[in-house]
Design an enzyme around this catalytic site. Structure first.
Site, short mmCIF file in Angstrom:
data_model
loop_
_atom_site.label_atom_id
_atom_site.label_comp_id
_atom_site.label_asym_id
_atom_site.label_seq_id
_atom_site.Cartn_x
_atom_site.Cartn_y
_atom_site.Cartn_z
N GLY A 1 0.80 -1.24 0.00
CA GLY A 1 0.00 0.00 0.00
C GLY A 1 0.82 1.27 0.00
O GLY A 1 0.33 2.32 0.42
N SER A 2 2.06 1.20 -0.52
CA SER A 2 2.84 2.45 -0.53
C SER A 2 2.22 3.48 -1.48
O SER A 2 2.31 4.68 -1.22
CB SER A 2 4.30 2.18 -0.89
OG SER A 2 4.42 1.73 -2.22
N ASN A 3 1.55 3.02 -2.52
CA ASN A 3 0.87 3.98 -3.41
C ASN A 3 -0.37 4.56 -2.75
O ASN A 3 -0.67 5.75 -2.91
CB ASN A 3 0.51 3.31 -4.74
CG ASN A 3 1.70 3.23 -5.67
OD1 ASN A 3 2.10 4.21 -6.27
ND2 ASN A 3 2.29 2.04 -5.76
N ARG B 1 -16.39 -14.66 -8.01
CA ARG B 1 -15.86 -13.30 -8.12
C ARG B 1 -16.98 -12.28 -8.34
O ARG B 1 -16.98 -11.18 -7.77
CB ARG B 1 -14.88 -13.27 -9.31
CG ARG B 1 -13.88 -12.19 -9.24
CD ARG B 1 -12.68 -12.44 -10.09
NE ARG B 1 -12.96 -13.08 -11.37
CZ ARG B 1 -12.10 -13.05 -12.40
NH1 ARG B 1 -10.98 -12.39 -12.30
NH2 ARG B 1 -12.38 -13.67 -13.53
N ASN C 1 -5.50 2.11 -13.24
CA ASN C 1 -4.56 1.16 -12.64
C ASN C 1 -3.14 1.71 -12.82
O ASN C 1 -2.86 2.38 -13.81
CB ASN C 1 -4.68 -0.19 -13.36
CG ASN C 1 -3.72 -1.23 -12.81
OD1 ASN C 1 -3.60 -1.42 -11.60
ND2 ASN C 1 -3.01 -1.92 -13.70
N ILE D 1 -10.40 -8.04 -12.68
CA ILE D 1 -11.79 -7.77 -12.33
C ILE D 1 -12.69 -8.08 -13.54
O ILE D 1 -12.23 -8.07 -14.67
CB ILE D 1 -11.99 -6.33 -11.82
CG1 ILE D 1 -11.57 -5.32 -12.87
CG2 ILE D 1 -11.24 -6.11 -10.53
CD1 ILE D 1 -11.93 -3.91 -12.46
N MET E 1 -4.26 -7.24 -6.73
CA MET E 1 -3.69 -8.40 -7.44
C MET E 1 -4.74 -9.33 -8.04
O MET E 1 -4.55 -10.54 -8.09
CB MET E 1 -2.78 -9.18 -6.48
CG MET E 1 -1.65 -8.36 -5.90
SD MET E 1 -0.61 -7.62 -7.17
CE MET E 1 0.33 -9.06 -7.66
N ARG E 2 -5.87 -8.77 -8.46
CA ARG E 2 -6.91 -9.60 -9.07
C ARG E 2 -7.40 -8.97 -10.35
O ARG E 2 -7.56 -7.74 -10.42
CB ARG E 2 -8.12 -9.71 -8.13
CG ARG E 2 -7.80 -10.45 -6.95
CD ARG E 2 -8.94 -10.70 -6.01
NE ARG E 2 -8.34 -11.53 -4.99
CZ ARG E 2 -8.26 -12.84 -5.03
NH1 ARG E 2 -8.81 -13.50 -6.02
NH2 ARG E 2 -7.64 -13.51 -4.10
N HIS F 1 0.84 0.44 -13.14
CA HIS F 1 1.59 -0.79 -13.45
C HIS F 1 3.08 -0.44 -13.59
O HIS F 1 3.42 0.56 -14.24
CB HIS F 1 1.05 -1.40 -14.75
CG HIS F 1 1.72 -2.69 -15.08
ND1 HIS F 1 1.44 -3.88 -14.44
CD2 HIS F 1 2.71 -2.99 -15.97
CE1 HIS F 1 2.19 -4.84 -14.92
NE2 HIS F 1 2.98 -4.32 -15.85
C1 GRF Z 1 3.16 -1.14 -7.58
O1 GRF Z 1 4.43 -1.36 -8.11
C2 GRF Z 1 2.16 -1.02 -8.69
O2 GRF Z 1 2.67 -0.50 -9.86
C3 GRF Z 1 1.76 -2.47 -8.90
O3 GRF Z 1 1.77 -3.04 -7.62
C4 GRF Z 1 2.68 -2.34 -6.80
C5 GRF Z 1 1.95 -1.96 -5.54
O4 GRF Z 1 2.83 -1.48 -4.57
N1 GRF Z 1 0.49 -2.55 -9.59
P1 GRF Z 1 2.25 -0.85 -3.22
O5 GRF Z 1 1.34 -1.91 -2.59
O6 GRF Z 1 1.51 0.39 -3.57
O7 GRF Z 1 3.45 -0.58 -2.36
#
Ligand code: GRF
Length: 217
Positions: free
Chosen positions: A15-17, A82, A124, A110, A107-108, A126
């Site tokens: 969840g760093s983002n 789902r 999203n 949808i 990580m799924r 990536h």
């Molecule tokens: C990120 O690198 C994002 O690009 C990818 O998953 C990672 C999530 O990292 N889809 P975080 O959980 O936000 O640290």
């Protein structure tokens, strides 16, 4: 009064983002008085209304708790399929009048239960320059392939695996000394700047979707 721009974040891991978006809100870069208020740049009021997480033990759940962000945390195996849990998620998004869903490490894949009603309001992030290296382990894929440049992509979600109209990309050079860890660290640093920037542009109505192409003004 500025109309709130309500977002939900989907995440499965660290969840760093999610944290970077919350930090941008709390630091006034996405909301509040320090966000410029002019005819060209009206004040923003971005609010994170919900975290959706499919892994109860993920670090992002604890981050949400500390930030006071409500979370819908579920275990897919508790549902028949789902579509059933996605219907529940959709109802929650609709009840909260969510303007934008941000998938940040969810990580799924949808299904159309979410994609169809949310198309154009679902993005999203990536860790590669799409369309190169979609799917899992994109950073390792780039290293293993031997490309000299990789990067970060933010795109609208269309139900495919990391497909959908691209909104923004940033490149990252790969050096001969890079390991998966060192490259991931530089990619994450860029993600944490780019994702809040894209959210700001969308909240300001500056991103137009025309077919498979986006135009940012
Ligand atoms: C990120 O690198 C994002 O690009 C990818 O998953 C990672 C999530 O990292 N889809 P975080 O959980 O936000 O640290």
């Amino acid at each position: 009064m500025t109309k709130p721009f309500r977002i939900a974040v989907f995440a499965s891991g660290s969840g760093s983002n999610f944290q970077a978006i919350a930090d941008a809100v709390n630091a006034g870069r996405l909301a509040g008085d320090s966000v410029t208020d002019s005819p060209m740049h009206p004040r923003l009021d971005v609010r994170i209304e919900l975290l959706v997480c499919d892994r109860p033990k993920a670090q992002v759940v604890e981050r949400a708790r500390q930030l006071g962000v409500p979370a819908f945390v579920f275990r897919p195996k508790d549902y028949a399929d789902r579509e059933t849990y996605e219907k529940e998620i959709l109802e929650r998004l609709q009840a909260l009048e969510i303007d934008l869903v941000v998938m940040a490490g969810y990580m799924r894949l949808i299904t159309n239960v979410l994609v169809e009603p949310l198309y154009g309001r679902l993005i999203n992030i990536h860790p590669s320059l799409l369309p190169s290296f979609p799917g899992l382990d994109a950073i390792k894929q780039a290293l293993d392939y031997g490309v000299k440049v990789t990067g970060v992509t933010v795109h609208y979600v269309d139900g495919g695996m990391d497909t959908g109209p691209i909104i923004a990309q940033r490149s990252v050079e790969i050096t001969p000394q890079d390991t998966e860890e060192s490259l991931a660290a530089r990619i994450h640093e860029i993600e944490h700047v780019l994702l809040p920037q894209v959210i700001e542009r969308i909240a300001r109505g500056q991103v137009q979707l025309q077919g498979n192409i986006t135009i940012t003004s």
